[in-house]
Design a protein around this motif. Sequence first.
Motif, PDB file in Angstrom:
ATOM      1  N   UNK A 102       0.919  -1.320  -0.033  1.00 45.15           N
ATOM      2  CA  UNK A 102      -0.182  -0.295   0.061  1.00 45.15           C
ATOM      3  C   UNK A 102       0.970   1.263  -0.099  1.00 45.15           C
ATOM      4  N   UNK A 103       0.479   2.167  -0.631  1.00 49.12           N
ATOM      5  CA  UNK A 103       1.044   3.672  -0.534  1.00 49.12           C
ATOM      6  C   UNK A 103      -0.169   4.332   0.305  1.00 49.12           C
ATOM      7  N   UNK A 104       0.436   4.972   1.263  1.00 50.69           N
ATOM      8  CA  UNK A 104      -0.649   5.545   2.283  1.00 50.69           C
ATOM      9  C   UNK A 104      -0.418   7.393   2.230  1.00 50.69           C
ATOM     10  N   UNK A 105      -1.335   8.073   2.684  1.00 46.86           N
ATOM     11  CA  UNK A 105      -1.642   9.389   2.555  1.00 46.86           C
ATOM     12  C   UNK A 105      -0.348   9.925   3.658  1.00 46.86           C
ATOM     13  N   UNK A 106       0.448  10.916   3.545  1.00 42.98           N
ATOM     14  CA  UNK A 106       1.183  11.174   4.741  1.00 42.98           C
ATOM     15  C   UNK A 106       0.511  12.229   5.571  1.00 42.98           C
TER      16      UNK A 106
END
Length: 135
Positions: A102-106
């Motif tokens: 997954x790529x998550x929102x910072x």
Amino acid sequence: MPIELTDIARLAQILERSGVDTIEIEEPGQSLKLVVDTGQRMAAAPTLAAPAADRSVVAKADVAGHFLAAHPWRDKPFVAQGQRIEAGAIVGLVKIGLLYAPIVAPAAGIVDAVIAKTGATVGYGTPVVRIRPLS
């Protein structure tokens, strides 16, 4: 000795600083191919440029692979331009062989743009989604 995630991150930083875009390591029982997509990041940089007052943040790929805007079992993308999201929300996936990272929102905010195209090869640190933080 297994390759640790911290080792991979450090190798990616070294590759990026040195201008090398690929390294492949093979040991009995394990292998690692690390690709840093420096060319596309350089090409994408002007589109990411923003006025000094802009506080946008960028969700970036943590691993190399192929970007997916939606889960393979679903048609709807994780995020769309103009959508409000929370910090830690999944904004995309990186497909690495049979695995999905997954790529998550910072940060929480409004999705300003989905930068990466579905199926595009991304490297460690490649910008994927630009987010305008909530004021």
